[in-house]
Motif scaffolding. Structure first.
Motif, PDB file in Angstrom:
ATOM      1  N   GLY A  51      23.419 -22.903  71.541  1.00  0.00           N
ATOM      2  CA  GLY A  51      24.838 -22.955  71.910  1.00  0.00           C
ATOM      3  C   GLY A  51      25.218 -22.062  73.085  1.00  0.00           C
ATOM      4  O   GLY A  51      26.399 -21.757  73.262  1.00  0.00           O
ATOM      5  N   VAL A  52      24.252 -21.677  73.914  1.00  0.00           N
ATOM      6  CA  VAL A  52      24.584 -20.863  75.088  1.00  0.00           C
ATOM      7  C   VAL A  52      25.464 -21.670  76.055  1.00  0.00           C
ATOM      8  O   VAL A  52      26.419 -21.145  76.635  1.00  0.00           O
ATOM      9  CB  VAL A  52      23.299 -20.331  75.775  1.00  0.00           C
ATOM     10  N   GLY A  53      25.184 -22.966  76.183  1.00  0.00           N
ATOM     11  CA  GLY A  53      26.009 -23.835  77.038  1.00  0.00           C
ATOM     12  C   GLY A  53      27.447 -23.880  76.535  1.00  0.00           C
ATOM     13  O   GLY A  53      28.397 -23.761  77.321  1.00  0.00           O
ATOM     14  N   ASN A  54      27.620 -24.035  75.214  1.00  0.00           N
ATOM     15  CA  ASN A  54      28.974 -24.083  74.634  1.00  0.00           C
ATOM     16  C   ASN A  54      29.766 -22.830  74.995  1.00  0.00           C
ATOM     17  O   ASN A  54      30.923 -22.897  75.414  1.00  0.00           O
ATOM     18  CB  ASN A  54      28.906 -24.147  73.099  1.00  0.00           C
ATOM     19  N   ALA A  55      29.127 -21.666  74.782  1.00  0.00           N
ATOM     20  CA  ALA A  55      29.838 -20.399  74.962  1.00  0.00           C
ATOM     21  C   ALA A  55      30.240 -20.207  76.421  1.00  0.00           C
ATOM     22  O   ALA A  55      31.361 -19.780  76.719  1.00  0.00           O
ATOM     23  CB  ALA A  55      28.957 -19.245  74.488  1.00  0.00           C
TER      24      ALA A  55
END
Ligand code: AMP
Ligand code: GLY
Length: 416
Positions: A77-81
């Motif tokens: 979820g690095v992209g989400n954050a």
């Protein structure tokens, strides 16, 4: 542009070197990078799979674009954050990255989008496994459902070996039994802004550890591009029958795919079929794809990240023959021996058509050590594959790493 590249492998090193070739000069940061990358980017020591840490750093450092290299941060979820914090990021949210993170999800998307792929059975017990193997028949293809660094797949005629492999992964989650697909494999990458896509150029990966496709599956031991033997309309067919329908399906579910869609394909006698999707640049294929890229990379990835892919020129590729050979530690892929010294890099033959991408290296004082299975890639270009091979293998012969191995047949049988 100020660009943060997340990851520490040869793929990330290659992306950074390509960014350095852009006409515009960028400020490039790499987190966490490796010894080779430290010569081409400023190293930031942080955990690449921690969404909070990466986002805090990017937001407070005025980074214009984050490029996420490996799958683990995407699935975490690095992209989400980053997206939530308003940072332009090339790499999908975890919901879309599940295309790689869960093979059963990928099958569900392909079924909904009517994309051609092998039949598959998702099993969660040994009883279901045995039934599925009996239905599928030999050769048996069994795959861990989740991420397994290229090691989750076994293709075998031996039913007991298939059961043993699957039983191991069943302790951790589901397993897929898949119809065996026969034919040459091709990797084709697409840059996607969530709706629009543009293809890069086809490459072929060598997945087995040893020459003549012997030995276990690996993350990839070498690659070449272009593929002179492909049909003329190959890229167009994959674009219209596979990549665009998948991107459309994810967009319609409210989970757009913004990043690099890696299509792993087999050309069967019944047409092109998908064997896997990845949600990021392939490694080592990226080394040869970007070696042929003539148009600038950062504007392309930034346009995708900001959902404006129609605002940039389509990527252009040279006619050069490119290949990459991976130097691996003794014992790779099962039990790589790490910590050994790499020598010879300072006295390599002068050759502007050769470059080295570091995958797993670290400095120990003035010694360069191998810290993982795939240690580095030697990339060469030339007017023919024979010429490129000569350059790459001459360089490899000058590098010393006790017990290391590399394939000697990369692009050997390709006529250019
Ligand atoms: P994957 O991780 O799904 O790409 O699988 C790794 C490798 O296993 C592929 O590159 C193929 O060489 C082989 N493989 C995977 N699925 C199949 C299949 N259904 N039929 C034949 N070979 C396969
Ligand atoms: N070379 C295969 C991969 O990147 O998954």
């Amino acid at each position: 542009m100020k660009i943060l590249v997340v990851g520490s492998g040869a793929r990330e090193h290659t992306i950074i070197k390509a960014l350095r070739r852009d006409p515009e000069e960028h400020e490039i940061l790499a987190a966490p990078g490796n010894a080779g990358i430290s010569a081409d980017a400023d190293i930031v020591a942080l955990d690449p799979s921690n969404p909070k840490v990466v986002t805090e750093f990017a937001a407070t450092s005025d980074v214009d674009l984050v490029i996420i290299g490996p799958e683990a941060p995407l699935v975490a979820g690095v992209g989400n954050a980053l997206r939530k914090a308003g940072v332009a990021v090339f790499g999908p949210d975890k919901e879309a990255a599940a295309l790689e993170g869960s093979k059963s999800f990928a099958k569900e998307i392909m079924a909904a989008a009517e994309v051609p792929t092998g039949k598959a059975w998702t099993v969660s017990s040994e009883k279901e496994l045995r039934d599925a193997l009996a239905t599928a028949g030999a050769p048996y293809v069994v795959k861990a459902d989740g991420l397994a660094a290229g090691k989750g797949v076994l293709v075998t005629e031996d039913k007991d070996a298939a059961i043993e492999h699957a039983s191991f992964y069943l302790q951790h989650g589901d397993v897929l039994v898949e119809e065996f697909l026969d034919g040459p494999e091709v990797s084709l990458f697409f840059v996607s802004d969530g709706n629009r896509i543009v293809p890069l150029t086809p490459a072929q990966d060598y997945k087995r550890a040893f020459d003549d496709d012997e030995g276990p599956n690996t993350g990839g031991m070498g690659a070449y591009s272009p593929l002179p033997w492909l049909e003329d309309n190959f890229v167009e067919t994959v674009t219209t029958t596979i990549a665009q329908p998948v991107v459309d399906e994810l967009a319609s579910r409210g989970t757009p795919f913004i990043g690099l869609l890696y299509c792993g394909l087999i050309i069967t006698d019944k047409g092109i079929k998908v064997i896997e999707f990845n949600a990021r640049f392939g490694d080592p294929e990226t080394q040869v794809v970007l070696a042929r890229l003539e148009s600038p990379l950062a504007p392309l990835l930034y346009a995708a990240a900001t959902e404006m892919l129609d605002s940039v020129e389509a990527p252009r590729f040279s006619d050069e023959c490119a290949l990459t050979v991976v130097l691996a530690s003794e014992g790779y892929p099962e039990n790589p021996i790490t910590g050994r010294e790499i020598e010879g890099l300072n006295s390599l033959p002068e050759n502007p058509r050769v470059s080295i991408a570091h995958a797993a290296t670290a400095w120990d004082g003035s010694d360069l050590l191998a810290t993982g299975g795939r240690v580095m890639s030697v990339i060469a270009t030339g007017p023919t594959f024979a010429a490129a091979r000569e350059s790459a293998y001459a360089t490899l012969e000058s590098i010393t790493l006790e017990g290391s191995h590399y394939r000697r047949d990369i692009a050997l049988r390709v006529t250019s």
